[in-house]
Scaffold this active site. Structure first.
Site, PDB file in Angstrom:
ATOM      1  N   GLU A 158       0.850  -1.194   0.000  1.00 46.98           N
ATOM      2  CA  GLU A 158       0.000   0.000   0.000  1.00 46.98           C
ATOM      3  C   GLU A 158       0.892   1.253   0.000  1.00 46.98           C
ATOM      4  O   GLU A 158       1.880   1.263   0.713  1.00 46.98           O
ATOM      5  CB  GLU A 158      -0.894   0.016   1.256  1.00 46.98           C
ATOM      6  CG  GLU A 158      -1.873   1.172   1.222  1.00 46.98           C
ATOM      7  CD  GLU A 158      -2.797   1.206   2.462  1.00 46.98           C
ATOM      8  OE1 GLU A 158      -3.923   1.691   2.309  1.00 46.98           O
ATOM      9  OE2 GLU A 158      -2.390   0.792   3.540  1.00 46.98           O
ATOM     10  N   ALA A 298       1.756  -1.366  11.160  1.00 42.75           N
ATOM     11  CA  ALA A 298       1.153  -2.631  10.773  1.00 42.75           C
ATOM     12  C   ALA A 298       0.445  -2.431   9.443  1.00 42.75           C
ATOM     13  O   ALA A 298       0.204  -1.301   9.032  1.00 42.75           O
ATOM     14  CB  ALA A 298       0.151  -3.082  11.830  1.00 42.75           C
ATOM     15  N   ASN A 301      -3.063  -6.430   5.184  1.00 38.34           N
ATOM     16  CA  ASN A 301      -3.245  -7.359   4.064  1.00 38.34           C
ATOM     17  C   ASN A 301      -4.296  -8.395   4.448  1.00 38.34           C
ATOM     18  O   ASN A 301      -4.241  -8.946   5.542  1.00 38.34           O
ATOM     19  CB  ASN A 301      -1.937  -8.085   3.749  1.00 38.34           C
ATOM     20  CG  ASN A 301      -0.760  -7.140   3.752  1.00 38.34           C
ATOM     21  OD1 ASN A 301      -0.732  -6.178   3.007  1.00 38.34           O
ATOM     22  ND2 ASN A 301       0.204  -7.384   4.630  1.00 38.34           N
ATOM     23  N   HIS A 333      -7.212  -2.228  15.281  1.00 40.63           N
ATOM     24  CA  HIS A 333      -7.236  -1.409  14.067  1.00 40.63           C
ATOM     25  C   HIS A 333      -7.144  -2.323  12.833  1.00 40.63           C
ATOM     26  O   HIS A 333      -7.949  -2.239  11.906  1.00 40.63           O
ATOM     27  CB  HIS A 333      -6.060  -0.424  14.077  1.00 40.63           C
ATOM     28  CG  HIS A 333      -6.005   0.477  12.883  1.00 40.63           C
ATOM     29  ND1 HIS A 333      -6.484   1.769  12.906  1.00 40.63           N
ATOM     30  CD2 HIS A 333      -5.549   0.288  11.621  1.00 40.63           C
ATOM     31  CE1 HIS A 333      -6.315   2.321  11.714  1.00 40.63           C
ATOM     32  NE2 HIS A 333      -5.747   1.439  10.918  1.00 40.63           N
ATOM     33  N   GLU A 334      -6.161  -3.210  12.835  1.00 44.00           N
ATOM     34  CA  GLU A 334      -5.961  -4.072  11.662  1.00 44.00           C
ATOM     35  C   GLU A 334      -7.120  -5.053  11.474  1.00 44.00           C
ATOM     36  O   GLU A 334      -7.515  -5.363  10.367  1.00 44.00           O
ATOM     37  CB  GLU A 334      -4.635  -4.825  11.774  1.00 44.00           C
ATOM     38  CG  GLU A 334      -3.422  -3.910  11.880  1.00 44.00           C
ATOM     39  CD  GLU A 334      -3.380  -2.825  10.802  1.00 44.00           C
ATOM     40  OE1 GLU A 334      -3.791  -3.088   9.656  1.00 44.00           O
ATOM     41  OE2 GLU A 334      -2.935  -1.702  11.105  1.00 44.00           O
ATOM     42  N   HIS A 337     -10.033  -3.542   9.732  1.00 46.71           N
ATOM     43  CA  HIS A 337      -9.984  -3.603   8.267  1.00 46.71           C
ATOM     44  C   HIS A 337     -10.424  -4.993   7.777  1.00 46.71           C
ATOM     45  O   HIS A 337     -11.051  -5.132   6.747  1.00 46.71           O
ATOM     46  CB  HIS A 337      -8.555  -3.376   7.767  1.00 46.71           C
ATOM     47  CG  HIS A 337      -8.074  -1.961   7.848  1.00 46.71           C
ATOM     48  ND1 HIS A 337      -8.611  -0.931   7.105  1.00 46.71           N
ATOM     49  CD2 HIS A 337      -7.062  -1.410   8.561  1.00 46.71           C
ATOM     50  CE1 HIS A 337      -7.940   0.193   7.355  1.00 46.71           C
ATOM     51  NE2 HIS A 337      -7.005  -0.072   8.236  1.00 46.71           N
ATOM     52  N   GLU A 358      -9.201   4.552   6.898  1.00 41.73           N
ATOM     53  CA  GLU A 358      -8.364   4.689   8.090  1.00 41.73           C
ATOM     54  C   GLU A 358      -9.042   5.439   9.224  1.00 41.73           C
ATOM     55  O   GLU A 358      -8.879   5.100  10.381  1.00 41.73           O
ATOM     56  CB  GLU A 358      -7.044   5.369   7.721  1.00 41.73           C
ATOM     57  CG  GLU A 358      -6.195   4.549   6.747  1.00 41.73           C
ATOM     58  CD  GLU A 358      -5.775   3.192   7.312  1.00 41.73           C
ATOM     59  OE1 GLU A 358      -5.993   2.938   8.513  1.00 41.73           O
ATOM     60  OE2 GLU A 358      -5.246   2.374   6.544  1.00 41.73           O
TER      61      GLU A 358
END
Length: 914
Positions: A158, A298, A301, A333-334, A337, A358
């Site tokens: 990214e 981090a 993916n 947070h990850e 996603h 984000e």
């Protein structure tokens, strides 16, 4: 990705020059990629390394064309062909030439025939590239594990690095499915987004063996989320609702239990988010990998999340929750996603709406973290780490708005600059405001609808507003003054934020953009207005939400009576993204309330009051005396994060040594110490008796150092005694660990109060091989705290004898000494005497740093002259001009500061005995 440091999004390094965000033509749309990657790496080899690969991309042709254009950057071509139209066997279109356009990061296939609209074709491309030890694209990292040096390969794609690994249609809206195969050395394991379904062997041209790992077909996804890791790691695993979760790390880290905490929280956060948003995670597995070196904090993916080691590892011996909190926040947070959230399942159309990915995820990370760590007061942490820092920076003229138009964001260096605190922190703050005025129930209901509709595709912010509008229209509890789009566009499409001014006598609230009134260039041409939700309380009871939808408006409910006990508080708990400027009348009443009963105002509103008045002072809206009135109550303040806000405004770190030279210091000492004693003693008792009892006190771990450091700096005898006592204990027994929460302060004042004996011990421990990097830095700074000039001079001399220090340590030594009140003359003389040697070794860098620090001390023309003479003698012509400007600017700044000091001193003089 998560920001690299807690609470701050560190933007990645400069993007490649010429990198392009130019959009691809829409003639061809990718449907499926068959990708083989083969990094030519064997353990123990020296390099340089390369990788090769083959990608076959099935595309649908949307209009007739005789060229195929896709992204490719830094790759060498190893042949290109076009098969099709499918399903005809053997049909092909001949490739006349393959052109690489480096500036546009494109590969262009010129064809001898035409591709026909409506038909399917396969682009077949062979390629090879260099495997660098940077942290972008596909990269190699060397690290040590169990005493042996090892290598691993990982990826970070990214926003636009997929094109540096394989030729592809590298735009977030061009989603496709992927079949991935990785060829690697048999001693490594290969990971990708999907589970491995086959592992076989093959021989290369020399007959030596390689392993081929084949992965299952992926879901429809964007190229920037594809990922590859090839490593010799171990893992721990657990299954949650059929999702196999594995956490990979260096063998010694897994063996020592460093990733157990992350394993314990990953499953529960996943389930929490799935239940909250009513979406189920679509993949069969999730790998979390702790990389020894990684550029972001981090990266989300899909199915293979990569982390910097420090963002995922928690040492069981570490008693304190502040590390846990950070890990919980980054992990959630990850997962935000992953599970369902913006980004992987529903992706922004183009990077200009990155904040949808984000900002929203940065809001939900706090809900997820709060779920697994309920002891943390995350509303306070959210204010402290997210809202407050971005309010401090979102007020410069040049700061961009949250959502920019697509045209503005074309180049990929412009893309990189979007990964900043506006995207993360302002995005999260505005999401929280939206959730507050809608109610969390409606907000979540709207998001659930939105996620259902846009799964596996792309959306922009207007799509989100539409779905929220549908939910608002279907109920009658929440009434809005305008459409969701109008309200939200005022916050996302304009830069900056408003300050609301309240007049209690008339009940009028007016708004204007919060800008620095002291700086010439902030004109009043910014007549932005926002549609502002105003939550408020009167005399301690919450009132119904009001809306300010024009530049000023009268609210009869807000007119107050003569009684001094009739007060009003706006923007309760900082639910809105703005500052408030109260009139003198209300401020007086609030100040009195704080002195009588501070708890009548919620903690987040107390810090906000203090933070707002100091920010308003700084920007010329109100006088410093007004702000100081609100500090009188502090003896009753028991919240460390509020004390931290006060101290960072009254005793900023870079001014400690300057303040010592003014008549202000003794007044400040008397005024502050009197108010600090209760909270100081509360924490000092823990330090004396049982420091581990603070393990759940997050703010003690972050801010106790500032409180103790200030107490010692103000000369509180108890603090100085505590420091020398703990330092002496360490000298008697080097195995003893000074409590980590105040180690920096204890070491500094242990040396300051002591003699050369204490100093020599610090030096000895600094050079001790077992001392950690963190402790070395603490000691490096502590040794500059000595009160004897000869010790400081000797320290600088040690800094120069290069055998003992790496180069950046030497300049740190000089700067540490220079920032101290006793040290700054000594260090300055030292620099001028040894300049030829220093300049040869450390060059201009050091000179600039020295100038910055020395600048704090120049108040008179004579002092400026002295610096000027030195710099004229040592600098080139072009740099002299810049230096002269800087010195002039610094002088003006210092004169202003001096005036401010005088005002504060006069106020303290009158109030110090209250």
């Amino acid at each position: 990705p998560s920001p690299a440091a807690p609470g701050l999004a560190a933007p990645p390094g400069p993007a490649p020059a010429g990198g392009s965000g130019r959009r691809l033509p829409r003639h061809l749309l990718p449907l499926h990629y068959d990708l083989e990657l083969w990094p030519r790496v064997r353990p123990g080899q020296a390099g340089p390394f390369t990788f090769s690969g083959q990608v076959n991309i099935t595309v649908r042709c949307r209009q007739d064309t005789d060229t195929a254009v896709l992204h490719s950057s830094g790759l060498r071509s190893r042949g290109a062909a076009v098969r099709g139209p499918l399903p005809e066997t053997g049909a092909a279109v001949e490739v006349a030439e393959l052109r690489q356009e480096a500036a546009g990061e494109l590969a262009v296939l010129e064809l001898r025939g035409r591709l026909r609209a409506g038909r399917l074709y396969v682009l077949q491309l062979g390629f090879e590239g260099r495997l660098e030890e940077d942290l972008d694209g596909l990269f190699l990292t060397r690290y040590t594990d169990q005493g042996r040096s090892s290598m691993l390969i990982a990826s970070q794609l990214e926003p636009t690095y997929a094109r540096t690994v394989y030729p592809c249609f590298d735009e977030p809206a061009m989603k496709a499915t992927f079949n991935i195969r990785i060829v690697h050395d048999p001693s490594y394991v290969a990971l990708s987004n999907m589970p491995a379904i086959d592992v076989s062997e093959m021989a290369d041209e020399n007959g030596s063996l390689w392993t081929v790992t084949t992965f299952n077909t992926s879901l429809k996804m964007s190229t920037y989320l594809t990922a590859f890791v090839i490593c010799d790691f171990e893992y721990v695993t657990r299954t949650e609702r059929g999702n196999e979760i594995r956490i990979w790390a260096r063998k010694e880290a897994v063996k020592n239990g460093y990733v157990d905490y992350a394993l314990n929280i990953t499953g529960p956060i996943f389930s929490f988010l799935e239940d909250l948003l009513n979406v189920s995670y679509p993949l069969p597995k999730t790998d979390l990998v702790a990389l020894p070196e990684f550029g972001a904090g981090a990266m989300e993916n899909w199915g293979l999340i990569t982390f910097q080691e420090s963002s995922l590892m928690y040492l069981p011996s570490d008693k304190f929750t502040s590390r846990k909190a950070m890990i919980a926040i980054i992990v959630s947070h990850e997962l935000g996603h992953q599970a369902c959230w913006f980004g992987n399942l529903v992706t922004m159309n183009w990077w200009n709406d990155l904040w949808l990915n984000e900002g929203l995820t940065s809001y939900f990370e706090y809900l997820g973290a709060n779920f697994v760590e309920p002891k943390l007061s995350l509303d306070k942490i959210f204010y402290d780490h997210v809202v407050q820092p971005v309010l401090r920076e979102d007020n410069e003229i040049g700061v961009r708005s949250l959502s920019e138009s697509e045209d503005k964001i074309k180049e990929s260096f412009a893309l990189m600059s979007l990964f900043d605190s506006i995207t993360y922190n302002k995005g999260a703050s505005i999401t929280r405001m939206l959730s507050c005025f809608l109610s969390e129930k409606l907000f979540i209901r709207a998001l659930t609808l939105y996620l259902e509709e846009f799964s596996f595709s792309n959306a922009n912010q207007d799509d989100l507003w539409t779905h929220i509008q549908m939910v608002v229209d279907a109920q009658d509890e929440v009434q809005l003054p305008a459409s969701v789009k109008q309200i939200m566009d005022s916050w996302t499409c304009q830069n900056g934020f408003p300050v609301l001014t309240l007049n209690l006598t008339t009940g009028t609230i007016s708004q204007e953009q919060f800008l620095n009134k002291k700086s010439e260039n902030s004109t009043d041409s910014y007549n932005n207005t926002w549609i502002v939700p105003v939550s408020w309380m009167r005399n301690g009871s919450s009132q119904p939400l009001m809306w300010l939808d024009k530049s000023s408006k009268v609210f009869p409910e807000m007119q107050v009576s003569e009684s001094e006990y009739d007060w009003i508080l706006l923007n309760v708990n900082l639910s809105g993204y703005y500052r408030v400027n109260y009139d003198q009348l209300n401020l007086k009443r609030l100040a009195r309330l704080l002195e009588n009963d501070p708890k009548a105002i919620p903690a987040v509103s107390r810090i906000q009051l203090i933070d707002d008045v100091f920010a308003l002072t700084q920007f010329g809206y109100i006088q410093i005396e007004t702000a100081l009135e609100l500090t009188k109550y502090l003896a009753k303040e028991d919240e460390l994060f509020i004390w931290n806000a006060v101290l960072s405004n009254l005793v900023p770190e870079n001014l400690e040594s300057t303040l010592k030279n003014y008549e202000l210091y003794p007044l400040l000492k008397k005024y502050l110490l009197k108010r600090m004693l209760p909270i100081y003693h509360y924490y000092a008792d823990f330090i004396h008796q049982n420091v581990d009892a603070l393990e759940d006190d997050y703010f003690a771990q972050v801010y106790l150092e500032k409180l103790f450091g200030t107490a010692c700096w103000l000369g509180l005898q108890d603090c100085l005694n505590l420091s020398s006592e703990l330092y002496a204990k360490w000298m008697d027994n080097p195995e003893y660990k000074i409590p980590f929460l105040i180690r920096r302060t204890v070491c500094c004042y242990g040396v300051a109060v002591g003699s050369d004996k204490e100093w020599n011990f610090a030096w000895e421990m600094y050079n001790h091989s077992d001392t950690t990097k963190e402790d070395k830095d603490i000691l490096l700074s502590a040794m500059s705290c000595a009160r004897d000039s000869w010790l400081l001079y000797r320290y600088l001399q040690y800094g120069l004898s290069n055998t003992l220090f790496s180069s950046n340590c030497t300049s740190n030594v000089i700067l540490y000494v220079m920032t101290k009140d006793i040290g700054h003359r000594i260090a300055w003389e030292f620099v001028t005497e040894n300049w030829p040697l220093l300049s040869e070794r450390y060059g201009k860098e050091l000179l600039h740093d020295v100038l910055k620090v020395m600048g704090r001390f120049v108040n008179t023309d004579v002092q400026i002259q002295e610096l000027q003479v030195f710099y004229n003698a040592t600098l080139e012509e072009d740099e002299r001009v810049a230096t002269t400007l800087l010195l002039e600017f610094t002088k003006v700044e210092n004169m202003e500061r001096r005036e401010l000091f005088i005002k504060v001193a006069n106020w303290l003089q009158k109030n110090v005995d209250d």
